[in-house]
Design an enzyme around this catalytic site. Sequence first.
Site, PDB file in Angstrom:
ATOM      1  N   HIS A 205       0.801  -1.230   0.000  1.00  0.00           N
ATOM      2  CA  HIS A 205       0.000   0.000   0.000  1.00  0.00           C
ATOM      3  C   HIS A 205       0.831   1.277   0.000  1.00  0.00           C
ATOM      4  O   HIS A 205       0.281   2.372  -0.100  1.00  0.00           O
ATOM      5  CB  HIS A 205      -0.963   0.039   1.182  1.00  0.00           C
ATOM      6  CG  HIS A 205      -0.287   0.327   2.490  1.00  0.00           C
ATOM      7  ND1 HIS A 205       0.429  -0.612   3.156  1.00  0.00           N
ATOM      8  CD2 HIS A 205      -0.194   1.463   3.219  1.00  0.00           C
ATOM      9  CE1 HIS A 205       0.930  -0.066   4.259  1.00  0.00           C
ATOM     10  NE2 HIS A 205       0.576   1.193   4.320  1.00  0.00           N
TER      11      HIS A 205
HETATM   12  C1  UD1 Z   1      -2.461   5.389   5.803  1.00  0.00           C
HETATM   13  C2  UD1 Z   1      -1.191   5.905   6.489  1.00  0.00           C
HETATM   14  C3  UD1 Z   1      -0.098   4.846   6.382  1.00  0.00           C
HETATM   15  C4  UD1 Z   1      -0.584   3.528   6.956  1.00  0.00           C
HETATM   16  C5  UD1 Z   1      -1.846   3.136   6.219  1.00  0.00           C
HETATM   17  C6  UD1 Z   1      -2.420   1.823   6.701  1.00  0.00           C
HETATM   18  C7  UD1 Z   1      -0.707   8.302   6.405  1.00  0.00           C
HETATM   19  C8  UD1 Z   1       0.114   9.341   5.743  1.00  0.00           C
HETATM   20  N1  UD1 Z   1      -0.679   7.110   5.824  1.00  0.00           N
HETATM   21  O1  UD1 Z   1      -2.173   5.224   4.431  1.00  0.00           O
HETATM   22  O2  UD1 Z   1       1.028   5.274   7.137  1.00  0.00           O
HETATM   23  O3  UD1 Z   1       0.421   2.553   6.772  1.00  0.00           O
HETATM   24  O4  UD1 Z   1      -2.823   4.165   6.407  1.00  0.00           O
HETATM   25  O5  UD1 Z   1      -3.503   1.460   5.913  1.00  0.00           O
HETATM   26  O6  UD1 Z   1      -1.348   8.577   7.393  1.00  0.00           O
HETATM   27  N2  UD1 Z   1      -9.743   4.437   1.923  1.00  0.00           N
HETATM   28  C9  UD1 Z   1     -10.830   3.599   1.974  1.00  0.00           C
HETATM   29  N3  UD1 Z   1     -11.354   3.304   3.183  1.00  0.00           N
HETATM   30  C10 UD1 Z   1     -10.877   3.827   4.331  1.00  0.00           C
HETATM   31  C11 UD1 Z   1      -9.767   4.694   4.270  1.00  0.00           C
HETATM   32  C12 UD1 Z   1      -9.194   4.976   3.056  1.00  0.00           C
HETATM   33  O7  UD1 Z   1     -11.303   3.094   0.965  1.00  0.00           O
HETATM   34  O8  UD1 Z   1     -11.422   3.526   5.394  1.00  0.00           O
HETATM   35  C13 UD1 Z   1      -9.122   4.734   0.615  1.00  0.00           C
HETATM   36  C14 UD1 Z   1      -9.405   6.112   0.120  1.00  0.00           C
HETATM   37  O9  UD1 Z   1      -9.625   6.026  -1.236  1.00  0.00           O
HETATM   38  C15 UD1 Z   1      -8.140   6.879   0.402  1.00  0.00           C
HETATM   39  C16 UD1 Z   1      -7.073   5.787   0.285  1.00  0.00           C
HETATM   40  O10 UD1 Z   1      -7.724   4.599   0.750  1.00  0.00           O
HETATM   41  O11 UD1 Z   1      -7.953   7.928  -0.467  1.00  0.00           O
HETATM   42  C17 UD1 Z   1      -5.842   6.048   1.103  1.00  0.00           C
HETATM   43  O12 UD1 Z   1      -6.193   6.274   2.496  1.00  0.00           O
HETATM   44  P1  UD1 Z   1      -5.258   7.235   3.407  1.00  0.00           P
HETATM   45  O13 UD1 Z   1      -5.696   7.202   4.806  1.00  0.00           O
HETATM   46  O14 UD1 Z   1      -5.153   8.547   2.738  1.00  0.00           O
HETATM   47  O15 UD1 Z   1      -3.828   6.593   3.279  1.00  0.00           O
HETATM   48  P2  UD1 Z   1      -3.347   5.067   3.373  1.00  0.00           P
HETATM   49  O16 UD1 Z   1      -2.719   4.758   2.066  1.00  0.00           O
HETATM   50  O17 UD1 Z   1      -4.417   4.159   3.872  1.00  0.00           O
END
Ligand code: UD1
Length: 362
Positions: A205
């Site tokens: 990820h």
């Molecule tokens: C975040 C953390 C990362 C951690 C990871 C674990 C930061 C900078 N990054 O990255 O350190 O290792 O979480 O998963 O804080 N989304 C969903 N459902 C959710 C949440 C997110 O579908 O419940 C999707 C959304 O499209 C979103 C994307 O996942 O844009 C990324 O989510 P985000 O929290 O921005 O970053 P992660 O890549 O999950």
Amino acid sequence: MKWILVAGARPNFMKIAPIYKEIQAHPEITPILVHTGQHYTPEMSDVFFKQLHLPEPDIDLEVGSHSHAVQTAEIMIRFEKVLIQEQPQLIIVVGDVNSTIACALTASKLKIKVAHVEAGLRSFDRDMPEEINRILTDAISDYLFITESSARQNLLCEGIPEEKIFFVGNTMIDTLVSHLPISKQSRILDTLHIKEKQYVLVTLHRPSNVDHQEDLSPIIDVLGKIAGYLPVVFPVHPRTLKQMETFGLDLSKLISVPPLGYYDFLELMSQARCVLTDSGGIQEETSILGVPCITLRENTERPVTVELGTNRVVGKNPDKIMEAFIYVYQNSSEKKIEIPLWDGHAAERIVKELVSSHGAFL
Ligand code: UD1
């Protein structure tokens, strides 16, 4: 005493749960659980609250997904109102996600004490958003709880006074130790038609691996080659799914599944022949489980997993990934690993330390 515990993204839930449980043994402390809502879908959030027996959050900031600046700023705006309303003596933040720095910074500006759990880890790679979050959170925290000895050196080099640093172990491993027995009830191997030690588990990820087609496509190709040796199980993170759909990548050689709950994932990890990952926490969990881990990153902020654990950091070059897999495939042996203080009691040490120093922040 009122203490606020902050959790925002998936890996936070495993780190905060044992601290919350430990605080419940202290009637003098009222814990308030704040969920920032950085992760919000049932499979990225709710399932962990249920399986780790965390109560519903007292407060949900419902921030959702945005750019880094918007997400961090929105958390700060909403968390400041909570702090003003609740007037806690202390906030506890864990890990290195945007929620961690956003809440630490908000509290610090209101002169509320901040405890950072999993302090001091450094990849020395400032292209990682988490590295920025780690450095900044540590700079403004009052209590820095570290999981491994490398963290002490990192913090001292950044000018953090020795008396703020406490080596307590790893609360994510507390959660692993306490839930390993119940994870054995998972039927995930049967569901996926795989057998113990006869499959490879993959998670991906990191933006550096998944956000650009020229990085992700060769990784998916090499996973396809590995699937020629053993079935490859791939629970796909939402960020990765979105990118794979955009790039039109073919996952047909892999067993791809949605993000899994804690019990199923722990069972899959503990029975895998090896794990390929770019996660931080999984490097730690596989080490304690004695399962070989191949890390698809150029560096790790958790060097103890390489020195004492089962971790090999190989980067994202497909030839290096394949070479590491073949080595592990041909040389797999069970390994009993011990890492100092990763013994299931880190949360006890943290709460004991905070309670004994509470005079300092009353
Ligand atoms: C975040 C953390 C990362 C951690 C990871 C674990 C930061 C900078 N990054 O990255 O350190 O290792 O979480 O998963 O804080 N989304 C969903 N459902 C959710 C949440 C997110 O579908 O419940 C999707 C959304 O499209 C979103 C994307 O996942 O844009 C990324 O989510 P985000 O929290 O921005 O970053 P992660 O890549 O999950």
